[in-house]
Design an enzyme around this catalytic site. Structure first.
Site, PDB file in Angstrom:
ATOM      1  N   SER A  47      -0.820 -19.189  14.463  1.00  0.00           N
ATOM      2  CA  SER A  47      -1.282 -18.759  13.871  1.00  0.00           C
ATOM      3  C   SER A  47      -3.020 -19.034  13.445  1.00  0.00           C
ATOM      4  CB  SER A  47      -1.264 -17.374  12.751  1.00  0.00           C
ATOM      5  OG  SER A  47      -2.255 -16.414  12.244  1.00  0.00           O
TER       6      SER A  47
ATOM      7  N   PRO B 297      -7.423  -5.580  15.831  1.00  0.00           N
ATOM      8  CA  PRO B 297      -8.226  -5.422  17.093  1.00  0.00           C
ATOM      9  C   PRO B 297      -9.388  -4.795  16.501  1.00  0.00           C
ATOM     10  CG  PRO B 297      -5.592  -4.494  16.978  1.00  0.00           C
ATOM     11  CD  PRO B 297      -5.815  -5.724  16.142  1.00  0.00           C
TER      12      PRO B 297
ATOM     13  N   GLN C  61       0.691  -1.085   0.039  1.00  0.00           N
ATOM     14  CA  GLN C  61      -0.157  -0.382   0.382  1.00  0.00           C
ATOM     15  C   GLN C  61       0.701   1.215  -0.376  1.00  0.00           C
ATOM     16  OE1 GLN C  61      -3.092   0.014   2.849  1.00  0.00           O
ATOM     17  NE2 GLN C  61      -4.934  -0.672   2.365  1.00  0.00           N
TER      18      GLN C  61
ATOM     19  N   TYR D  99       3.773 -11.676   2.996  1.00  0.00           N
ATOM     20  CA  TYR D  99       2.844 -10.755   2.996  1.00  0.00           C
ATOM     21  C   TYR D  99       3.843  -9.652   1.715  1.00  0.00           C
ATOM     22  CZ  TYR D  99       1.477 -11.198   7.485  1.00  0.00           C
ATOM     23  OH  TYR D  99       0.927 -11.645   8.953  1.00  0.00           O
TER      24      TYR D  99
ATOM     25  N   GLN E 104      -0.099   8.400  12.313  1.00  0.00           N
ATOM     26  CA  GLN E 104      -1.773   7.134  12.974  1.00  0.00           C
ATOM     27  C   GLN E 104      -0.938   6.362  14.065  1.00  0.00           C
ATOM     28  OE1 GLN E 104      -1.263   4.532   8.790  1.00  0.00           O
ATOM     29  NE2 GLN E 104      -3.540   5.958   8.261  1.00  0.00           N
TER      30      GLN E 104
ATOM     31  N   LYS F 177     -15.508   4.842  11.387  1.00  0.00           N
ATOM     32  CA  LYS F 177     -15.183   5.703   9.530  1.00  0.00           C
ATOM     33  C   LYS F 177     -16.337   4.787   8.725  1.00  0.00           C
ATOM     34  CE  LYS F 177     -11.695   3.270   7.820  1.00  0.00           C
ATOM     35  NZ  LYS F 177      -9.578   3.774   7.459  1.00  0.00           N
TER      36      LYS F 177
END
Length: 337
Positions: free
Chosen positions: A153, A208, A28, A55, A292, A217
């Site tokens: 995981s 989370p 991104q 990833y 952020q 939002k």
């Protein structure tokens, strides 16, 4: 600054807010922005960083490696994962076979620019490889000094129990599980958490904020915001779809006065909520811009009182996913190629 917690039944401490680079690094945002965000996380007190070889098809690990280059390695906790396809997608480029684990750990260490990772995680359960083979390979990775601890995981309670027993027999520690967990997605509470508490396994929870839905939002009856995760088909769009029903979004809007009364932003409330669970060692957060994180890290050390927790449950009544069977279907029954 960010508080630290012990990870499972070990002496390893991790920052309770951990930086994860799933949908940002190598995808991104450009590398310079990603590196700046990692440094901002460190400035805020985050010492723990989570990534995975899959990833951005290994690019995320490489970006994180650039960001931590030249830093004191002992001051960082670096996590990565193995299971999903990497490289050209050959028959052995996926899964938890001995071959794939050994090739993957060496590739991850090279991209990260480090001799070892603090935690090496099975990204999913591999139904096609004997669990004994997988756990023996992890034991050998630990004995080779390439990983200090092993985690998993999205394993079920039964898989955790079987893996923990083998790890104990083989002389290494299985100390963590990385499941999805949020106010809206509570499926681990029924079986995974009680089993983990018994075995000395902590949760490192992803999403989370329910893929950003708990930020407030996304509004009921309105188009999703341009440029949001819900519009990015290459990353989180598929994961967020289940939360974008109007009844869920309406319930989330009822959390705004709860957050205001607690003196928190909506993202802070969401992260603080998962950290109230004593079996949660860390909440994974991501960011595409350094600023952020300034809001996010303020959730560390927050204690939500009983009235606040009750108000959250009342606001979300009827829209929470809490069926433990949802965990059973997370790991693919056959390897992805």
């Amino acid at each position: 600054m960010v508080n630290h917690r012990y990870l499972g039944n070990s002496g390893l401490k991790v920052s309770e807010i951990t930086y994860g680079n799933w949908v940002t690094h190598g995808s991104q945002v450009d590398d310079s922005a990603a590196i700046a965000t990692v440094h901002a996380a460190q400035d805020a007190g985050i010492t723990t960083f989570d990534t995975a070889d899959t990833y951005a098809n290994t690019a995320a690990e490489a970006v994180l490696g650039k960001a931590i280059a030249g830093q004191r390695r002992a001051s960082l906790e670096i996590f990565t994962k193995v299971y999903f396809p990497t490289g050209p997608g050959g028959p052995n480029d996926t899964g938890l076979s001995r071959k794939h684990i050994f090739e993957s750990i060496d590739g991850s260490l090279s991209r990260l620019g480090t001799d070892y990772v603090d935690l090496y995680q099975a990204h999913r359960f591999d139904y096609e490889t004997p669990l004994e083979e997988t756990m023996q390979a992890f034991a050998d990775v630990v004995r080779a000094g390439k990983a200090l601890y092993i985690g998993v995981s999205e394993w079920t309670a039964e898989q955790l129990r079987a893996g923990h027993a083998l790890a104990t027999d083989l002389g290494f520690q299985l100390i963590s599980n990385q499941p999805q967990y949020s106010m809206l997605w509570r499926v681990i509470e029924g079986k995974v958490v009680p089993t983990s508490e018994e075995l000395g396994i902590s949760q490192i929870v992803w999403s989370p904020m329910a893929q950003g839905v708990l930020s407030g939002k996304y509004l009921p009856g309105q188009p999703v915001p341009e440029g949001s995760r819900a519009t990015d088909e290459k990353s989180g769009a598929n994961f967020i779809k289940g939360f974008l029903r109007d009844e869920v979004l309406e319930a989330v809007q009822r959390l705004k006065p709860v957050a205001d009364a607690a003196g928190l932003t909506m993202p802070q409330l969401a992260i603080a909520w998962v950290l109230q669970n004593p079996n949660v060692a860390a909440a994974l957060v991501g960011a595409s811009r350094p600023e952020q994180l300034a809001d996010t890290v303020k959730a560390s050390g927050v204690t939500l009182d009983a009235d606040t927790l009750a108000a959250i449950d009342q606001a979300l009544s009827g829209v929470v996913f809490d069926d433990p069977s949802h965990t059973d279907g997370v790991s693919p029954k056959t390897r992805l190629v």
